[in-house]
Design a protein around this motif. Sequence first.
Motif, mmCIF file in Angstrom:
data_model
loop_
_atom_site.group_PDB
_atom_site.id
_atom_site.type_symbol
_atom_site.label_atom_id
_atom_site.label_comp_id
_atom_site.label_asym_id
_atom_site.label_seq_id
_atom_site.Cartn_x
_atom_site.Cartn_y
_atom_site.Cartn_z
ATOM 1 N N GLY A 89 -40.831 52.664 9.507
ATOM 2 C CA GLY A 89 -39.865 52.379 8.449
ATOM 3 C C GLY A 89 -39.455 50.930 8.340
ATOM 4 O O GLY A 89 -38.711 50.551 7.431
ATOM 5 N N MET A 90 -39.939 50.087 9.255
ATOM 6 C CA MET A 90 -39.667 48.646 9.219
ATOM 7 C C MET A 90 -40.892 47.852 8.766
ATOM 8 O O MET A 90 -40.873 46.621 8.764
ATOM 9 N N LEU A 91 -41.957 48.543 8.353
ATOM 10 C CA LEU A 91 -43.221 47.885 8.018
ATOM 11 C C LEU A 91 -43.595 48.197 6.565
ATOM 12 O O LEU A 91 -44.329 49.156 6.294
ATOM 13 N N PRO A 92 -43.095 47.413 5.611
ATOM 14 C CA PRO A 92 -43.309 47.719 4.186
ATOM 15 C C PRO A 92 -44.776 47.887 3.800
ATOM 16 O O PRO A 92 -45.121 48.805 3.043
ATOM 17 N N ALA A 93 -45.648 47.022 4.308
ATOM 18 C CA ALA A 93 -47.062 47.107 3.937
ATOM 19 C C ALA A 93 -47.691 48.405 4.427
ATOM 20 O O ALA A 93 -48.516 49.018 3.731
ATOM 21 N N GLU A 94 -47.304 48.845 5.624
ATOM 22 C CA GLU A 94 -47.831 50.098 6.153
ATOM 23 C C GLU A 94 -47.302 51.297 5.379
ATOM 24 O O GLU A 94 -48.024 52.266 5.135
ATOM 25 N N VAL A 95 -46.035 51.240 4.975
ATOM 26 C CA VAL A 95 -45.472 52.332 4.174
ATOM 27 C C VAL A 95 -46.164 52.384 2.811
ATOM 28 O O VAL A 95 -46.442 53.463 2.282
ATOM 29 N N THR A 96 -46.459 51.229 2.239
ATOM 30 C CA THR A 96 -47.216 51.179 0.983
ATOM 31 C C THR A 96 -48.567 51.868 1.152
ATOM 32 O O THR A 96 -49.001 52.650 0.289
ATOM 33 N N ARG A 97 -49.237 51.605 2.264
ATOM 34 C CA ARG A 97 -50.535 52.222 2.532
ATOM 35 C C ARG A 97 -50.427 53.745 2.624
ATOM 36 O O ARG A 97 -51.288 54.471 2.117
ATOM 37 N N VAL A 98 -49.346 54.227 3.236
ATOM 38 C CA VAL A 98 -49.130 55.670 3.369
ATOM 39 C C VAL A 98 -48.885 56.316 2.008
ATOM 40 O O VAL A 98 -49.391 57.415 1.720
ATOM 41 N N CYS A 99 -48.122 55.647 1.157
ATOM 42 C CA CYS A 99 -47.706 56.246 -0.120
ATOM 43 C C CYS A 99 -48.763 56.129 -1.217
ATOM 44 O O CYS A 99 -48.752 56.917 -2.168
ATOM 45 N N ALA A 100 -49.672 55.162 -1.101
ATOM 46 C CA ALA A 100 -50.657 54.939 -2.161
ATOM 47 C C ALA A 100 -51.505 56.171 -2.486
ATOM 48 O O ALA A 100 -51.689 56.502 -3.670
ATOM 49 N N ALA A 151 -40.305 53.945 -3.741
ATOM 50 C CA ALA A 151 -39.023 53.544 -3.149
ATOM 51 C C ALA A 151 -39.131 53.375 -1.640
ATOM 52 O O ALA A 151 -38.395 52.575 -1.053
ATOM 53 N N HIS A 152 -40.041 54.101 -1.006
ATOM 54 C CA HIS A 152 -40.106 54.058 0.461
ATOM 55 C C HIS A 152 -40.541 52.694 1.009
ATOM 56 O O HIS A 152 -39.905 52.178 1.938
ATOM 57 N N PRO A 153 -41.605 52.054 0.482
ATOM 58 C CA PRO A 153 -41.901 50.705 0.981
ATOM 59 C C PRO A 153 -40.804 49.700 0.647
ATOM 60 O O PRO A 153 -40.549 48.776 1.429
ATOM 61 N N ASN A 154 -40.145 49.878 -0.490
ATOM 62 C CA ASN A 154 -39.052 48.970 -0.833
ATOM 63 C C ASN A 154 -37.842 49.190 0.062
ATOM 64 O O ASN A 154 -37.112 48.247 0.396
ATOM 65 N N GLU A 155 -37.637 50.440 0.485
ATOM 66 C CA GLU A 155 -36.582 50.723 1.445
ATOM 67 C C GLU A 155 -36.922 50.084 2.792
ATOM 68 O O GLU A 155 -36.049 49.528 3.474
ATOM 69 N N ALA A 156 -38.206 50.131 3.169
ATOM 70 C CA ALA A 156 -38.635 49.484 4.407
ATOM 71 C C ALA A 156 -38.442 47.972 4.327
ATOM 72 O O ALA A 156 -38.026 47.331 5.302
ATOM 73 N N LEU A 157 -38.738 47.404 3.168
ATOM 74 C CA LEU A 157 -38.527 45.974 2.965
ATOM 75 C C LEU A 157 -37.057 45.626 3.117
ATOM 76 O O LEU A 157 -36.687 44.619 3.740
ATOM 77 N N GLY A 158 -36.201 46.484 2.578
ATOM 78 C CA GLY A 158 -34.765 46.261 2.695
ATOM 79 C C GLY A 158 -34.278 46.366 4.121
ATOM 80 O O GLY A 158 -33.438 45.594 4.562
ATOM 81 N N ARG A 159 -34.830 47.327 4.868
ATOM 82 C CA ARG A 159 -34.428 47.470 6.273
ATOM 83 C C ARG A 159 -34.769 46.208 7.061
ATOM 84 O O ARG A 159 -33.993 45.735 7.878
ATOM 85 N N ARG A 160 -35.936 45.663 6.793
ATOM 86 C CA ARG A 160 -36.345 44.459 7.510
ATOM 87 C C ARG A 160 -35.433 43.279 7.145
ATOM 88 O O ARG A 160 -35.000 42.519 8.012
#
Length: 335
Positions: A89-100, A151-160
């Motif tokens: 949840g702290m890795l926006p690029a990885e979350v993007t990969r999961v959601c794509a 929203a999930h990668p953007n949420e990860a970006l916000g957490r970071r």
Amino acid sequence: MNTSAGEITIPGQVRVNPLRDAAAAHNLDWLRAHGMLRDAEAERHYDRWNIPQLAAVSFPDAGLADLCLAVDQCAFYFLFDDQFDADLGMLPAEVTRVCAPLITTLHTGRSPEKPSPVESAFADLWRRESQGMSPRWRARAAHHWEGYFSAHPNEALGRRTLHTDDYPSRAAYMVLRRGASGVDTVLDMVERILGEIPATIFHNPQVTLMRQLAGDAPAVNNDVYSYPKEAPRGDVYNLAVILQHERQCGLDEAFALVHGDAIRMVDEFYRLNELIPELCVSLGLTPSETEATLRYREGLADWMRGYFTWEASTIRYRPEGALPLDQPNYLEELL
């Protein structure tokens, strides 16, 4: 309206769908079939959340197939969302990969050749949900699901970013919260179950505001309940956390502010709700269109009433339902 201890009572009777137990049995079979529940301990923990009850009180008039779909969708939200309550949840690029791949499924109807549990489950959800619906409903629902996954990668970006003490504004938080909560996809299910309403009334500003209020009130109030689950893990994407920082206030005051916002949203929803029959006349809706619109407004109210009722009773947001802080905050790894 009862406002004690963070609870909100919506006008009207809480009704429980009589098909709840059958849908609950289906849900366990469905989760197991897609690999979303594999471990006996995870299943025991999941069972204590009582997700079938959430669907049963939110969609009290649904037939069995629709109620099964609603339960499965609710289960998917919670199990998927929890996957990001760890280092991922702290890795926006990885979350993007999961959601794509999930976004791709929306537009192709296909999942990857070797799907993960969430990819397999979502492909089945989307197939069942979109079947038989109009092209405009499918386009809108796909847009809402795309917003949820994005929203999930953007949420990860916000957490970071937030670990630098750069907190978002309340307005910015609400934009992200609406996407990450998935509530628009829930409200699409109201039409999926009770019948589509005309485009003229769907896009009417008054009805648009009612829909936003029906989504925001439960999402905002949930931040009071989920605070003990999220704050100890350092997750600042919670309105109570943001208000403490913004107002420089204590936790009790932040809870009161969040809860007060939810109450005002519910009150505004019901003020607008009273105007719907007159609006149908003014827009020249036919009797069948008017009937569908009146069912829709009751469906929005059932959703709020059901969610508030379930939220106050589920063990998911109680200390005894929390996982140890030194473990990832999910039942099983599903990605």
